[in-house]
Write a protein that holds these residues in place. Structure first.
Motif, PDB file in Angstrom:
ATOM      1  N   SER A   9       4.339 -21.138  -6.376  1.00  0.00           N
ATOM      2  CA  SER A   9       4.129 -20.941  -5.089  1.00  0.00           C
ATOM      3  C   SER A   9       2.588 -21.524  -4.954  1.00  0.00           C
ATOM      4  O   SER A   9       2.233 -22.145  -5.594  1.00  0.00           O
ATOM      5  CB  SER A   9       3.954 -19.341  -5.315  1.00  0.00           C
ATOM      6  N   ASN A  10       2.222 -21.611  -3.637  1.00  0.00           N
ATOM      7  CA  ASN A  10       1.012 -22.238  -3.016  1.00  0.00           C
ATOM      8  C   ASN A  10      -0.225 -22.015  -4.107  1.00  0.00           C
ATOM      9  O   ASN A  10      -1.682 -22.217  -3.548  1.00  0.00           O
ATOM     10  CB  ASN A  10       1.279 -22.057  -1.740  1.00  0.00           C
ATOM     11  N   ASP A  11       0.280 -20.198  -4.212  1.00  0.00           N
ATOM     12  CA  ASP A  11      -1.594 -19.623  -5.098  1.00  0.00           C
ATOM     13  C   ASP A  11      -1.247 -20.374  -6.064  1.00  0.00           C
ATOM     14  O   ASP A  11      -2.614 -20.343  -7.173  1.00  0.00           O
ATOM     15  CB  ASP A  11      -1.369 -18.650  -4.372  1.00  0.00           C
ATOM     16  N   ALA A  12      -0.566 -21.245  -7.076  1.00  0.00           N
ATOM     17  CA  ALA A  12      -1.028 -21.296  -8.361  1.00  0.00           C
ATOM     18  C   ALA A  12      -2.193 -21.850  -8.767  1.00  0.00           C
ATOM     19  O   ALA A  12      -2.386 -23.314  -7.712  1.00  0.00           O
ATOM     20  CB  ALA A  12       0.537 -21.685  -8.553  1.00  0.00           C
ATOM     21  N   VAL A  16      -6.927 -30.427 -12.091  1.00  0.00           N
ATOM     22  CA  VAL A  16      -6.777 -31.689 -11.895  1.00  0.00           C
ATOM     23  C   VAL A  16      -7.237 -32.032 -12.462  1.00  0.00           C
ATOM     24  O   VAL A  16      -8.589 -31.944 -12.748  1.00  0.00           O
ATOM     25  CB  VAL A  16      -7.010 -32.250  -9.987  1.00  0.00           C
ATOM     26  N   TYR A  17      -6.660 -33.549 -13.162  1.00  0.00           N
ATOM     27  CA  TYR A  17      -7.727 -34.457 -14.626  1.00  0.00           C
ATOM     28  C   TYR A  17      -7.732 -35.671 -13.530  1.00  0.00           C
ATOM     29  O   TYR A  17      -7.151 -36.687 -14.442  1.00  0.00           O
ATOM     30  CB  TYR A  17      -6.739 -33.485 -16.183  1.00  0.00           C
ATOM     31  N   PRO A  18      -8.933 -36.313 -13.184  1.00  0.00           N
ATOM     32  CA  PRO A  18      -8.518 -37.939 -13.291  1.00  0.00           C
ATOM     33  C   PRO A  18      -8.822 -38.468 -14.083  1.00  0.00           C
ATOM     34  O   PRO A  18      -9.730 -38.644 -14.997  1.00  0.00           O
ATOM     35  CB  PRO A  18     -10.113 -37.708 -12.057  1.00  0.00           C
ATOM     36  N   SER A  19      -8.376 -39.867 -14.686  1.00  0.00           N
ATOM     37  CA  SER A  19      -8.559 -40.432 -15.427  1.00  0.00           C
ATOM     38  C   SER A  19      -9.759 -41.563 -15.363  1.00  0.00           C
ATOM     39  O   SER A  19      -9.456 -42.366 -13.888  1.00  0.00           O
ATOM     40  CB  SER A  19      -7.189 -41.462 -15.664  1.00  0.00           C
ATOM     41  N   SER A  20     -10.075 -42.036 -16.102  1.00  0.00           N
ATOM     42  CA  SER A  20     -11.148 -42.908 -15.584  1.00  0.00           C
ATOM     43  C   SER A  20     -10.521 -44.542 -15.618  1.00  0.00           C
ATOM     44  O   SER A  20     -11.013 -45.463 -14.995  1.00  0.00           O
ATOM     45  CB  SER A  20     -12.441 -43.074 -16.552  1.00  0.00           C
ATOM     46  N   ARG A  21      -9.403 -44.455 -15.587  1.00  0.00           N
ATOM     47  CA  ARG A  21      -8.819 -46.269 -14.806  1.00  0.00           C
ATOM     48  C   ARG A  21      -6.938 -45.827 -15.035  1.00  0.00           C
ATOM     49  O   ARG A  21      -6.489 -44.697 -15.922  1.00  0.00           O
ATOM     50  CB  ARG A  21      -8.945 -46.765 -16.972  1.00  0.00           C
ATOM     51  N   LYS A  22      -6.793 -46.825 -14.374  1.00  0.00           N
ATOM     52  CA  LYS A  22      -4.995 -46.550 -13.879  1.00  0.00           C
ATOM     53  C   LYS A  22      -4.542 -46.954 -15.606  1.00  0.00           C
ATOM     54  O   LYS A  22      -5.084 -47.347 -16.141  1.00  0.00           O
ATOM     55  CB  LYS A  22      -5.324 -46.962 -13.284  1.00  0.00           C
ATOM     56  N   PHE A  23      -3.371 -45.931 -15.724  1.00  0.00           N
ATOM     57  CA  PHE A  23      -2.222 -46.037 -17.068  1.00  0.00           C
ATOM     58  C   PHE A  23      -1.479 -46.896 -16.836  1.00  0.00           C
ATOM     59  O   PHE A  23      -1.558 -47.322 -15.623  1.00  0.00           O
ATOM     60  CB  PHE A  23      -1.508 -44.654 -17.072  1.00  0.00           C
ATOM     61  N   LEU A 136     -12.265 -30.826  -6.772  1.00  0.00           N
ATOM     62  CA  LEU A 136     -12.244 -29.389  -7.902  1.00  0.00           C
ATOM     63  C   LEU A 136     -11.192 -28.602  -7.455  1.00  0.00           C
ATOM     64  O   LEU A 136     -11.698 -27.425  -6.816  1.00  0.00           O
ATOM     65  CB  LEU A 136     -13.921 -28.748  -7.558  1.00  0.00           C
ATOM     66  N   ILE A 137     -10.749 -28.627  -6.796  1.00  0.00           N
ATOM     67  CA  ILE A 137      -9.398 -27.940  -5.863  1.00  0.00           C
ATOM     68  C   ILE A 137      -8.871 -26.523  -6.632  1.00  0.00           C
ATOM     69  O   ILE A 137      -9.010 -26.819  -7.951  1.00  0.00           O
ATOM     70  CB  ILE A 137      -8.319 -28.458  -5.174  1.00  0.00           C
ATOM     71  N   ASN A 138      -8.551 -25.522  -6.371  1.00  0.00           N
ATOM     72  CA  ASN A 138      -7.834 -24.521  -7.142  1.00  0.00           C
ATOM     73  C   ASN A 138      -6.628 -24.746  -7.209  1.00  0.00           C
ATOM     74  O   ASN A 138      -6.749 -23.514  -8.599  1.00  0.00           O
ATOM     75  CB  ASN A 138      -9.067 -23.277  -6.753  1.00  0.00           C
ATOM     76  N   ASN A 139      -5.858 -24.408  -6.549  1.00  0.00           N
ATOM     77  CA  ASN A 139      -4.172 -23.738  -6.130  1.00  0.00           C
ATOM     78  C   ASN A 139      -3.467 -25.453  -5.595  1.00  0.00           C
ATOM     79  O   ASN A 139      -3.740 -26.235  -5.161  1.00  0.00           O
ATOM     80  CB  ASN A 139      -4.756 -22.451  -5.396  1.00  0.00           C
ATOM     81  N   LEU A 143      -4.113 -28.818  -3.401  1.00  0.00           N
ATOM     82  CA  LEU A 143      -3.936 -29.802  -4.493  1.00  0.00           C
ATOM     83  C   LEU A 143      -2.736 -30.438  -2.686  1.00  0.00           C
ATOM     84  O   LEU A 143      -3.584 -32.049  -2.461  1.00  0.00           O
ATOM     85  CB  LEU A 143      -2.368 -29.499  -4.675  1.00  0.00           C
ATOM     86  N   GLU A 144      -2.419 -29.696  -2.256  1.00  0.00           N
ATOM     87  CA  GLU A 144      -1.168 -30.279  -0.619  1.00  0.00           C
ATOM     88  C   GLU A 144      -1.985 -30.911  -0.018  1.00  0.00           C
ATOM     89  O   GLU A 144      -1.865 -31.631   1.123  1.00  0.00           O
ATOM     90  CB  GLU A 144       0.085 -29.438  -0.682  1.00  0.00           C
ATOM     91  N   ASN A 145      -3.098 -29.741   0.983  1.00  0.00           N
ATOM     92  CA  ASN A 145      -3.571 -29.945   1.856  1.00  0.00           C
ATOM     93  C   ASN A 145      -5.178 -31.089   2.103  1.00  0.00           C
ATOM     94  O   ASN A 145      -5.398 -30.787   2.758  1.00  0.00           O
ATOM     95  CB  ASN A 145      -3.555 -28.969   3.174  1.00  0.00           C
ATOM     96  N   PHE A 146      -6.188 -29.978   0.971  1.00  0.00           N
ATOM     97  CA  PHE A 146      -7.075 -30.746   1.110  1.00  0.00           C
ATOM     98  C   PHE A 146      -7.876 -31.361  -0.552  1.00  0.00           C
ATOM     99  O   PHE A 146      -8.933 -31.792  -0.541  1.00  0.00           O
ATOM    100  CB  PHE A 146      -7.911 -29.517   1.315  1.00  0.00           C
ATOM    101  N   TRP A 147      -6.532 -31.792  -0.702  1.00  0.00           N
ATOM    102  CA  TRP A 147      -7.078 -33.093  -1.675  1.00  0.00           C
ATOM    103  C   TRP A 147      -7.600 -34.177  -1.318  1.00  0.00           C
ATOM    104  O   TRP A 147      -8.643 -34.254  -1.828  1.00  0.00           O
ATOM    105  CB  TRP A 147      -5.823 -33.309  -3.586  1.00  0.00           C
ATOM    106  N   GLU A 148      -6.675 -34.993  -1.126  1.00  0.00           N
ATOM    107  CA  GLU A 148      -7.180 -36.252  -0.006  1.00  0.00           C
ATOM    108  C   GLU A 148      -7.176 -36.018   1.242  1.00  0.00           C
ATOM    109  O   GLU A 148      -7.024 -35.699   1.480  1.00  0.00           O
ATOM    110  CB  GLU A 148      -5.567 -36.858  -0.301  1.00  0.00           C
ATOM    111  N   ILE A 149      -9.012 -35.957   1.267  1.00  0.00           N
ATOM    112  CA  ILE A 149      -9.559 -36.192   2.278  1.00  0.00           C
ATOM    113  C   ILE A 149     -10.720 -36.834   3.168  1.00  0.00           C
ATOM    114  O   ILE A 149     -10.811 -37.698   1.893  1.00  0.00           O
ATOM    115  CB  ILE A 149     -10.039 -34.801   2.682  1.00  0.00           C
ATOM    116  N   THR A 150     -11.022 -37.625   3.784  1.00  0.00           N
ATOM    117  CA  THR A 150     -12.591 -37.728   4.052  1.00  0.00           C
ATOM    118  C   THR A 150     -13.454 -37.485   3.401  1.00  0.00           C
ATOM    119  O   THR A 150     -13.067 -36.178   3.193  1.00  0.00           O
ATOM    120  CB  THR A 150     -12.481 -38.106   5.744  1.00  0.00           C
ATOM    121  N   ILE A 151     -14.927 -38.264   3.485  1.00  0.00           N
ATOM    122  CA  ILE A 151     -15.706 -38.123   2.967  1.00  0.00           C
ATOM    123  C   ILE A 151     -16.277 -37.145   3.617  1.00  0.00           C
ATOM    124  O   ILE A 151     -17.214 -35.982   2.724  1.00  0.00           O
ATOM    125  CB  ILE A 151     -16.444 -39.396   2.604  1.00  0.00           C
ATOM    126  N   GLU A 152     -16.846 -37.977   5.487  1.00  0.00           N
ATOM    127  CA  GLU A 152     -17.123 -37.021   5.875  1.00  0.00           C
ATOM    128  C   GLU A 152     -16.905 -34.910   5.671  1.00  0.00           C
ATOM    129  O   GLU A 152     -17.815 -34.457   6.112  1.00  0.00           O
ATOM    130  CB  GLU A 152     -16.386 -37.089   7.654  1.00  0.00           C
TER     131      GLU A 152
END
Length: 161
Positions: A9-12, A16-23, A136-139, A143-152
């Motif tokens: 569900s969308n509210d799950a 997010v764990y970002p890696s310090s390098r590409k695997f 830092l997104i929560n659900n 993730l699907e709508n606000f994870w990748e956004i412009t800096i502004e």
């Protein structure tokens, strides 16, 4: 119980764990198998618990869990952090430092310490239109709508001034 990501569900809840390098390509299949095995065994005592994962850009590990019918406890959260710490150790990467910044430069994902990112902004190596990952997104919906956004459009916009 492990389920297909699309059935979550969308509210799950999302982590997010970002890696310090590409695997490396040679690591990816093994890492995905470890993640799937963890998710399958995570909170296995609860029949109603649903969880999944995404492995994005060969760099981000995303755990997703529905906790409405089977609430996550501190023990469950600790188990996921322990798993992530094990991946850090095995693959010699940083996965838990939320103060580092991930952003796109062309098709590539960059990972920088916040102080270095501020320098890039000051020197205009990145702009207000640069795509940033808000880890830092929560659900799932975020993730699907606000994870990748412009800096502004992100909380990082305070560094644009």
């Amino acid at each position: 119980m492990f389920v297909d990501y699309k059935s979550i569900s969308n509210d799950a809840k999302v982590w997010v764990y970002p890696s310090s390098r590409k695997f490396y390509p040679t690591e990816i299949e093994e890492i995905e198998e470890k993640i799937k095995t963890f998710v399958e065994s995570w909170k296995v005592e609860s029949e109603n618990f649903k969880a999944s994962y995404q492995f994005l850009y060969n760099r981000f590990i995303v755990l997703v869990a529905e906790d409405e019918t089977a609430a996550l406890t501190n023990v469950d959260i600790d188990a996921s952090v322990t798993f992530i710490l094990q991946l850090q150790e095995t693959y010699k990467v940083e996965l838990l430092d939320k103060m580092n910044v991930c952003f796109k430069q062309g098709e590539h994902v960059q990972y920088k310490e916040l102080k270095d990112f501020k320098k890039l902004l000051k020197n205009r190596a990145v702009t207000a239109k640069t795509i940033i990952f808000d880890n830092l997104i929560n659900n799932k919906e975020d993730l699907e709508n606000f994870w990748e956004i412009t800096i502004e459009d992100s909380w990082y916009n305070r560094f644009l001034k």
